[in-house]
Design a protein around this motif. Structure first.
Motif, short mmCIF file in Angstrom:
data_model
loop_
_atom_site.label_atom_id
_atom_site.label_comp_id
_atom_site.label_asym_id
_atom_site.label_seq_id
_atom_site.Cartn_x
_atom_site.Cartn_y
_atom_site.Cartn_z
N ILE A 161 0.38 -11.05 -9.24
CA ILE A 161 -0.84 -10.50 -8.66
C ILE A 161 -0.86 -8.97 -8.73
O ILE A 161 0.18 -8.32 -8.62
CB ILE A 161 -1.00 -10.97 -7.20
CG1 ILE A 161 -2.42 -10.68 -6.67
CG2 ILE A 161 0.06 -10.34 -6.29
CD1 ILE A 161 -2.73 -11.35 -5.35
N THR A 162 -2.04 -8.40 -8.94
CA THR A 162 -2.18 -6.94 -9.01
C THR A 162 -2.43 -6.36 -7.61
O THR A 162 -2.83 -7.08 -6.69
CB THR A 162 -3.35 -6.54 -9.92
OG1 THR A 162 -4.57 -7.02 -9.34
CG2 THR A 162 -3.18 -7.13 -11.31
N VAL A 163 -2.23 -5.05 -7.49
CA VAL A 163 -2.53 -4.36 -6.23
C VAL A 163 -4.02 -4.51 -5.91
O VAL A 163 -4.40 -4.72 -4.74
CB VAL A 163 -2.15 -2.87 -6.32
CG1 VAL A 163 -2.65 -2.12 -5.09
CG2 VAL A 163 -0.64 -2.71 -6.46
N GLU A 164 -4.86 -4.44 -6.93
CA GLU A 164 -6.31 -4.56 -6.72
C GLU A 164 -6.66 -5.93 -6.14
O GLU A 164 -7.54 -6.04 -5.27
CB GLU A 164 -7.06 -4.35 -8.05
CG GLU A 164 -7.05 -2.93 -8.57
CD GLU A 164 -5.71 -2.55 -9.23
OE1 GLU A 164 -4.91 -3.47 -9.48
OE2 GLU A 164 -5.50 -1.36 -9.47
N ASP A 165 -5.99 -6.96 -6.60
CA ASP A 165 -6.28 -8.30 -6.09
C ASP A 165 -5.76 -8.49 -4.66
O ASP A 165 -6.33 -9.26 -3.88
CB ASP A 165 -5.70 -9.38 -7.01
CG ASP A 165 -6.63 -9.72 -8.15
OD1 ASP A 165 -7.83 -9.39 -8.05
OD2 ASP A 165 -6.17 -10.33 -9.14
N ILE A 166 -4.67 -7.81 -4.32
CA ILE A 166 -4.19 -7.87 -2.93
C ILE A 166 -5.21 -7.18 -2.01
O ILE A 166 -5.53 -7.69 -0.93
CB ILE A 166 -2.80 -7.20 -2.80
CG1 ILE A 166 -1.76 -7.98 -3.62
CG2 ILE A 166 -2.38 -7.16 -1.34
CD1 ILE A 166 -0.40 -7.32 -3.66
N GLU A 167 -5.75 -6.05 -2.46
CA GLU A 167 -6.79 -5.38 -1.69
C GLU A 167 -8.03 -6.26 -1.59
O GLU A 167 -8.69 -6.32 -0.54
CB GLU A 167 -7.15 -4.04 -2.36
CG GLU A 167 -6.02 -3.02 -2.30
CD GLU A 167 -6.32 -1.78 -3.13
OE1 GLU A 167 -7.20 -1.86 -4.03
OE2 GLU A 167 -5.68 -0.73 -2.89
N ARG A 168 -8.34 -6.97 -2.66
CA ARG A 168 -9.49 -7.88 -2.66
C ARG A 168 -9.27 -9.02 -1.68
O ARG A 168 -10.19 -9.48 -1.00
CB ARG A 168 -9.69 -8.41 -4.08
CG ARG A 168 -10.99 -9.17 -4.28
CD ARG A 168 -11.20 -9.46 -5.75
NE ARG A 168 -11.66 -8.28 -6.46
CZ ARG A 168 -11.01 -7.72 -7.46
NH1 ARG A 168 -9.85 -8.22 -7.87
NH2 ARG A 168 -11.49 -6.66 -8.07
N LEU A 169 -8.03 -9.49 -1.60
CA LEU A 169 -7.67 -10.56 -0.66
C LEU A 169 -7.94 -10.13 0.77
O LEU A 169 -8.50 -10.90 1.58
CB LEU A 169 -6.19 -10.90 -0.85
CG LEU A 169 -5.62 -12.16 -0.18
CD1 LEU A 169 -6.33 -13.41 -0.66
CD2 LEU A 169 -4.13 -12.26 -0.48
N GLY A 200 -6.37 -7.31 8.05
CA GLY A 200 -5.56 -6.13 7.79
C GLY A 200 -4.23 -6.47 7.12
O GLY A 200 -3.88 -7.64 6.92
N LYS A 201 -3.48 -5.43 6.81
CA LYS A 201 -2.21 -5.60 6.08
C LYS A 201 -1.18 -6.43 6.85
O LYS A 201 -0.64 -7.40 6.32
CB LYS A 201 -1.63 -4.22 5.73
CG LYS A 201 -2.45 -3.44 4.72
CD LYS A 201 -1.90 -2.05 4.50
CE LYS A 201 -2.24 -1.12 5.64
NZ LYS A 201 -1.93 0.31 5.33
N ALA A 202 -0.90 -6.04 8.07
CA ALA A 202 0.12 -6.75 8.85
C ALA A 202 -0.29 -8.19 9.16
O ALA A 202 0.50 -9.13 8.95
CB ALA A 202 0.44 -5.99 10.14
N PRO A 203 -1.54 -8.43 9.64
CA PRO A 203 -1.95 -9.82 9.88
C PRO A 203 -1.93 -10.67 8.63
O PRO A 203 -1.57 -11.85 8.67
CB PRO A 203 -3.37 -9.67 10.44
CG PRO A 203 -3.43 -8.31 11.01
CD PRO A 203 -2.56 -7.48 10.12
#
Length: 267
Positions: free
Chosen positions: A28-36, A43-46
């Protein structure tokens, strides 16, 4: 003389290598993690905890750390399936907290319900079109679906997908598809909510793929109202059985008599 370097070249090369590695290993790309995060309003932690990771895992991934294949697959699956994301949220509800859980679960449910009114076979064709073309407007999509359905019916004597089509002023319209993308009007369809559609749609059969590819090769270079340029004097329903007119509904079976001359099987 000392060696001269081009500013930013090293960073560019590192980024290029990272992208190629992720693509080759299906990471997975960073962009897709942001999209997720955006898709599920979380948020990131949850998100880390909802996926069953450590609390700072997503933060590290966003900073550039490459995930393991196992963790990458979990994130890609969540990106492709709202129902899978809901399962993960339920499993880790106590860890992520009630507020974050409710926000993410609501977003997942809305995403899950987005495609309910559209048959899976039709979604598969739409997903393929999205993957094949750089950009697609709602008007282009409707015309492509019309030609795909008509030519598939003409060749195989049966519809590719079971969805009613209506004759509107600007051409043929599948109302459930219109409702799905109506907010884009004449603009290209570009929304993170439709990423799961590309990832989770059923694969096309070889017969369907052949017809869709031929239609896209013929008409896919046109966008928006421009998709009518191929036949500037041609009515949207030209070549169809007598009695077809704007405002009239027609069924998939009627397509057997439509546009048989637009494309020929195998040529």
């Amino acid at each position: 003389g000392g060696e001269m370097g081009i500013p930013g070249l090293m960073d560019y090369n590192v980024k290029e290598m990272d992208e190629q590695y992720r693509k080759a290993e299906e990471i997975i790309t960073v962009e897709d993690i942001e999209r997720l995060m955006k898709l599920y309003n979380i948020g990131k932690a949850p998100l880390s905890l909802a996926l069953g990771f450590g609390e700072v895992t997503i933060t590290r991934y966003l900073a550039g750390q490459v995930p393991s294949k196992e963790y990458s697959d979990i994130m890609l699956h969540a990106l492709a399936s709202a129902s899978y994301m809901k399962e993960l949220l339920d499993q880790n509800r106590e860890k992520i907290g009630e507020t974050a859980y409710k926000k993410a679960y609501t977003a997942a449910t809305q995403l899950e319900n987005l495609y309910v009114a559209v048959p899976v076979e039709l979604l598969a064709v739409i997903a393929y079109i999205f993957s094949a073309l750089h950009e697609v407007t709602p008007l282009t999509l409707q015309k492509l679906l019309y030609y795909i359905q008509g030519n598939y019916a003409a060749i195989y004597d049966k519809p590719l997908f079971d969805a009613p089509c209506e004759a509107w002023v600007h051409g043929p319209v599948y109302r459930n598809v219109y409702n799905l993308f109506r907010d884009f009007k004449y603009n290209p369809i570009d929304d993170d909510r439709f990423v799961p559609l590309k990832e989770s749609a059923l694969p096309l059969t070889p017969e369907a793929k052949e017809v869709v590819d031929r239609v896209l090769d013929t008409f896919g270079m046109y966008s928006g109202k421009g998709s009518g340029k191929h036949h500037p004097q041609r009515s949207p329903l030209a070549g169809c059985p007598e009695g077809f007119s704007a405002g009239r509904n027609f069924s998939c079976g009627d397509f057997a008599g439509c546009d048989e001359g637009v494309l020929q099987k195998g040529g």
